[in-house]
Design an enzyme around this catalytic site. Structure first.
Site, PDB file in Angstrom:
ATOM      1  N   HIS A   1      -1.037   0.634  -9.766  1.00 36.47           N
ATOM      2  CA  HIS A   1      -1.782  -0.242  -8.839  1.00 36.47           C
ATOM      3  C   HIS A   1      -2.528  -1.351  -9.603  1.00 36.47           C
ATOM      4  CE1 HIS A   1      -3.695  -0.331  -4.577  1.00 36.47           C
ATOM      5  NE2 HIS A   1      -3.602  -1.546  -5.088  1.00 36.47           N
TER       6      HIS A   1
ATOM      7  N   ARG B   1       0.839  -1.194   0.000  1.00 34.38           N
ATOM      8  CA  ARG B   1       0.000   0.000   0.000  1.00 34.38           C
ATOM      9  C   ARG B   1       0.871   1.240   0.000  1.00 34.38           C
ATOM     10  NH1 ARG B   1      -3.876  -2.091  -1.566  1.00 34.38           N
ATOM     11  NH2 ARG B   1      -5.965  -2.178  -0.700  1.00 34.38           N
TER      12      ARG B   1
ATOM     13  N   GLU C   1      -2.243   8.084  -4.172  1.00 35.98           N
ATOM     14  CA  GLU C   1      -2.552   7.684  -5.541  1.00 35.98           C
ATOM     15  C   GLU C   1      -4.021   7.999  -5.871  1.00 35.98           C
ATOM     16  OE1 GLU C   1      -1.476   3.475  -4.835  1.00 35.98           O
ATOM     17  OE2 GLU C   1      -3.543   2.974  -5.303  1.00 35.98           O
TER      18      GLU C   1
HETATM   19  C1  GLV Z   1      -5.369  -4.322  -3.945  1.00 31.81           C
HETATM   20  O1  GLV Z   1      -4.562  -3.494  -3.667  1.00 31.81           O
HETATM   21  C2  GLV Z   1      -6.139  -5.047  -2.980  1.00 31.81           C
HETATM   22  O2  GLV Z   1      -6.078  -4.708  -1.781  1.00 31.81           O
HETATM   23  O3  GLV Z   1      -6.840  -5.972  -3.368  1.00 31.81           O
END
Ligand code: GLV
Length: 330
Positions: A290, A243, A272
Site C-alpha cells: 500500500h 482498495r 491488510e
Molecule cells: C491511500 O490509499 C489513500 O486513500 O490516500
C-alpha cells in the site's frame, strides 16, 4: 488577564516533524512519535477532550467512538480514501470529515503504471529468478510476458486517478483505453483522456490490462470475484491500486494459480496488512505494501493538507476539503 484556550488535537500516528511544528503553532497537540498502533480503547481514551484528530486512514471513526468523544469536531484523514469514516454517523454527530484529494493523483497513477509494467513484463519474477542463481542461459521463452504499449488498457473507476492512468496509457503508450464507471464522463472529458465507455462485461472481456481504482464500500465489495475473473483473457493483467476488498483475493489467487489470467499487480489487500497466503504463494503477482502515494513530495503534501484542514476548521471554520460540509456552522 485573558487566557487564550487553544484547541486540543490528537495526531494518531507519527508524521513529518515540520507538519507537527505547524500544528503546534495553532494547537495543544498530543502526538504519537513512537508510531504505536493504538488499540481502539486507547485511541478513545486519548481522544477525550480533543476537538480534532489527524487520522491516517487506519483509525475507525464510527457512532460509538463519536458518542464517547462529544468534544470532537473534526477528523482529518491523511488519505484520499475515507472508508475508515462512517460519514453518516459523523454528519449525525455534527463532526466534520476531511480527506486529502488531488495532491496524490499523479503519484498514485504512476504506481498503477509501475505495477502494470512490472506484472506484464514479469520484472519482480525475473529479479527473484536472477537472485536465486537460476539464470544460466538465454532461452526464447525465458520470462516472456505481455506488451504494454499498444495493448488495450481497461480502467474500472474513472475518478481523478483513473483519468490520470488513462492519460498515461493513451498519450505515453499508444494504448486504446476503455473504462467502466458508475457514471459516464462527459464527452469532452472522455476525449481529453482518450477513453471510451463500455459495459463492465465488455471491459472484463476486452482489456489486456485492467486497472482498478475503485473506493471500497458495501457496493464495491468483491466487484472482481471468480465470475468476473472468468471473463478476462488468459493473457490479461489485473492491477489493484484502489482498495482491498474490491477484489476477492482468494478467487484472484486461484485464477493466477490456474493461469486463468496471466498476472496481477496489487498494492492493496483484503484485511491488510495481512496478505492472503495463497497470493504469497503465486509467482505471477507483484505485491507492494500500500505505497501508491508514497513519494516524499506527495506524502508531505497529503500531511500538510490534513493539517491545513484542522487549522482552517478549528481556527476559522474554513476547512479546505470537507467531505460533509453540511455540518459546518453557518
Ligand atoms: C491511500 O490509499 C489513500 O486513500 O490516500
Amino acid at each position: 488577564m485573558n487566557t487564550i484556550v487553544r484547541p486540543r488535537i490528537l495526531v494518531a500516528r507519527a508524521i513529518f516533524p515540520e507538519v507537527m511544528d505547524k500544528l503546534t503553532q495553532h494547537f495543544d497537540v498530543e502526538a504519537n512519535p513512537a508510531d504505536d498502533l493504538w488499540p481502539r480503547d486507547e485511541l478513545l481514551r486519548r481522544l477525550q477532550g480533543k476537538q480534532g484528530v489527524f487520522t491516517t486512514g487506519g483509525e475507525r471513526i464510527d457512532a460509538a467512538l463519536l458518542k464517547a468523544c462529544p468534544e470532537l469536531r473534526i477528523c482529518a484523514n491523511m488519505a484520499v480514501g475515507y472508508n475508515n469514516f462512517d460519514l453518516a454517523a459523523m454528519t449525525a454527530a455534527g463532526v466534520l470529515g476531511t480527506n486529502a484529494p488531488d495532491v496524490l493523483t499523479e503519484t498514485t497513477a504512476d504506481m498503477g503504471f509501475a505495477l502494470l509494467m512490472a506484472a506484464a513484463r514479469r520484472v519482480t519474477e525475473g529479479e527473484h529468478f536472477l537472485r536465486a542463481g537460476k539464470w544460466d542461459r538465454w532461452a526464447y521463452d525465458m520470462l516472456i510476458g505481455q506488451d504494454v504499449h499498444g495493448a488495450t488498457l481497461g480502467i474500472l473507476g474513472m475518478g481523478r486517478i483513473g483519468r490520470a492512468i488513462a492519460r498515461r496509457g493513451a498519450l505515453g503508450f499508444g494504448m486504446p483505453v476503455i473504462y467502466h464507471n458508475r457514471s459516464r464522463l462527459p464527452a469532452e472529458e472522455e476525449a481529453e483522456v482518450g477513453a471510451r465507455y463500455v459495459s463492465k462485461e465488455e471491459l472484463l472481456k476486452t482489456a489486456d490490462h485492467l486497472v482498478l481504482v475503485v473506493p471500497y464500500s458495501a457496493e464495491s465489495h468483491h466487484s472482481i470475484g471468480a465470475a468476473e475473473l472468468a471473463l478476462m483473457k488468459p493473457s490479461a493483467t489485473l492491477i489493484n491500486i484502489g482498495r482491498g476488498g474490491v477484489v476477492d483475493d482468494a478467487a484472484l489467487a486461484q485464477a493466477l494459480r490456474e493461469g486463468r489470467i496471466a498476472a496481477a499487480g496489487l498494492d492493496v489487500f483484503e484485511g491488510e496488512p495481512k496478505v492472503h497466503p495463497d497470493l504469497l504463494a503465486c509467482s505471477n503477482v507483484v505485491l507492494t505494501p500500500h505505497i501508491g502515494s508514497a513519494t516524499v513530495p506527495t506524502r508531505k503534501a497529503m500531511a500538510n493538507l490534513a493539517a491545513d484542514n484542522l487549522i482552517g476548521y478549528l481556527t476559522q471554520g474554513k476547512p479546505l476539503t470537507p467531505l460533509n460540509p453540511e455540518v459546518i456552522p453557518a
